[in-house]
Design an enzyme around this catalytic site. Structure first.
Site, short mmCIF file in Angstrom:
data_model
loop_
_atom_site.label_atom_id
_atom_site.label_comp_id
_atom_site.label_asym_id
_atom_site.label_seq_id
_atom_site.Cartn_x
_atom_site.Cartn_y
_atom_site.Cartn_z
N GLY A 87 102.20 75.92 36.49
CA GLY A 87 102.86 76.40 34.94
C GLY A 87 103.97 74.54 35.07
N VAL A 88 103.93 74.32 34.02
CA VAL A 88 104.90 73.02 33.91
C VAL A 88 105.82 73.25 32.32
CG1 VAL A 88 105.15 70.31 34.10
CG2 VAL A 88 103.58 71.50 35.08
N GLY A 89 107.40 72.77 32.66
CA GLY A 89 108.33 73.42 31.36
C GLY A 89 108.91 72.16 31.31
N GLY A 90 110.23 72.14 30.48
CA GLY A 90 111.28 71.28 30.69
C GLY A 90 111.99 71.39 32.34
N PHE A 91 112.54 72.57 32.70
CA PHE A 91 112.81 72.89 33.50
C PHE A 91 112.15 72.12 35.23
CE2 PHE A 91 115.84 75.38 36.00
CZ PHE A 91 115.90 75.48 37.06
N GLY A 92 111.00 72.57 35.10
CA GLY A 92 110.44 72.03 36.39
C GLY A 92 108.89 72.86 36.63
N VAL A 94 106.33 75.24 37.53
CA VAL A 94 106.14 76.67 38.39
C VAL A 94 105.08 76.95 39.33
CG1 VAL A 94 106.23 79.43 37.58
CG2 VAL A 94 107.34 77.66 35.52
N LYS A 109 110.28 78.69 40.73
CA LYS A 109 110.87 77.75 39.22
C LYS A 109 111.72 76.75 39.67
CE LYS A 109 112.88 79.25 35.35
NZ LYS A 109 112.93 78.81 33.66
N ASP A 205 115.67 80.68 22.41
CA ASP A 205 114.31 79.59 22.68
C ASP A 205 113.00 80.12 22.67
OD1 ASP A 205 113.11 77.19 23.23
OD2 ASP A 205 113.60 77.34 25.30
#
Length: 400
Positions: A87-92, A94, A109, A205
């Protein structure tokens, strides 16, 4: 000494990231107020225990969190191999990893170094999830801060996100019974945050990519980096705060007034309910203007008696009419323009449970993967719509 060092390290990171992002010292001061408490929460006790109460909440002592060295994290992910990214998100990014002699799969993460809000989110995530244990919340196993890294380690959710099973995917479509069960699970998790946790917690969120599914399709709410915690009576008040969240899910009342309430989560969850019904993302850019925002488009179709045009084609003829009407009623009430008119998450849970009961009475088995048209189920002609006012004022597409 250990948690004092952690406090110094995290304070330094908050100052650095606020400086880089142009934020003022007010954020730094706010961010450091809870550091001594956080040190106790994170480092106070680390022994491993098990147990869950019958209502899904934890019967364990809280404030349990495990520290991982960077070497352990690298070993778990084969030095952050790209093949391990799930996974890829705003945090970085996964990563899927394995710990305890590769016996336990985990989700890892890792903060992107350039993230300007990562230190705040990192602190909030540890502070909250170290205290919370519930069947429908993702469990935090531990963290790593070696060499200025910010890494969080969670239980691994084998089925991915809810969004992974709704659109832009090769996964087979979920049955309506599965969708209802998932929505009920996520709603129970939010109900726990709003009314059963120690103090009211607003997630801030809620979206389909933050609802994860385990091997048994149990839904778990994740990503608490933007969450706000208040008093037990906060459900009747609000928190004045800058607007943060994800475009397409933002409560328009929160956007206008910059006043965050538990009903802001209810609005976002209502958007998720629309996604589940329509199998479309919250925001679509490649369509006509009125269709860009799913919540507003759903309300428009509901008002005009055209809801059948946007329901997931895989579900047409497979949802009992009364069940569909109840589900739509819940979704429309959640995305009402006025927070006062929206239901509590407890009411949402009860409404969805009633809809599931109606669906089960219609003859579908809970674990059914595919099924024929059910007698008495909704068709294009039987979808009933009620007039709704339209509101759309969210202009900033950037979200988190």
């Amino acid at each position: 000494m250990v948690h004092l060092n952690f406090n110094r390290w995290l304070t330094k990171r908050v100052v650095e990231l606020n400086f880089l992002s142009g934020q003022g010292v007010v954020d730094v001061a706010c961010g450091t107020l809870g550091l001594s408490v956080l040190g106790f929460l994170v480092f106070g006790r680390r022994r491993k225990v098990k147990g869950t109460a019958s209502d899904g909440s934890s019967s364990l002592p809280t404030h349990l969190c495990r520290y991982f060295s960077l070497a352990e994290i690298k070993a778990a992910t084969q030095n952050f191999s790209q093949s391990f990214i799930v996974g890829v998100g705003g945090f970085g990014h996964v990563y899927k990893g394995h710990i305890d002699g590769r016996a336990t799969p985990v989700a890892i993460k890792r903060l992107k170094p350039e993230s300007s809000q990562g230190a705040h989110e990192f602190k909030t995530e540890i502070e909250l999830l170290s205290q919370l244990r519930h069947r429908h919340l993702v469990s935090l196993i531990g963290y790593c801060t070696d060499k200025n890294e910010m890494i969080l380690v969670y239980d691994y959710m084998a089925r991915g996100t809810l969004a992974d099973h709704l659109y832009h995917t090769d996964n087979p479509p979920l049955s309506w019974g599965q969708r209802l069960q998932i929505c009920i699970g996520a709603a129970r998790g939010l109900r726990y945050l709003h009314s059963d946790a120690q103090g009211t917690i607003i997630h801030r969120d809620v979206k389909s990519t933050n609802i994860l599914l385990d091997e048994k399709w149990v839904a778990k709410v994740s990503d608490f980096g933007l969450s706000k915690m208040g008093t037990t009576t906060m459900s009747k008040t609000h928190i004045s705060t800058a607007v943060k969240g994800s475009f397409g899910y933002l409560d328009p009342e929160y956007y206008r007034r910059q006043q965050l309430t538990v009903k802001s989560d209810v609005y976002s969850f209502g958007v998720v309910l629309c996604e589940v019904l329509c199998a479309r993302p919250a925001v679509v850019h490649a369509v006509e203007t009125r269709q860009m925002n799913l919540a507003e488009w759903t309300k428009s179709c509901h008002r005009d008696g055209e809801l059948d045009q946007i329901i997931d084609p895989n579900m047409k003829g497979k949802i009992e009419t009364e069940c569909l009407n109840k589900y739509v009623e819940i979704a429309m009430s959640c995305i009402d323009d006025s927070g006062m008119e929206r239901p509590s998450m407890n009411d949402v849970v009860r409404g969805l449970e009633f809809a599931l009961q109606q669906h089960q009475n219609c003859g579908e088995r809970n674990n059914e993967d595919a099924f024929a048209t059910v007698p008495g189920c909704a068709t294009n002609e039987s979808v009933q719509c009620i007039s709704e006012t339209i509101f759309s004022e969210i202009n900033d597409p950037n979200g988190r």
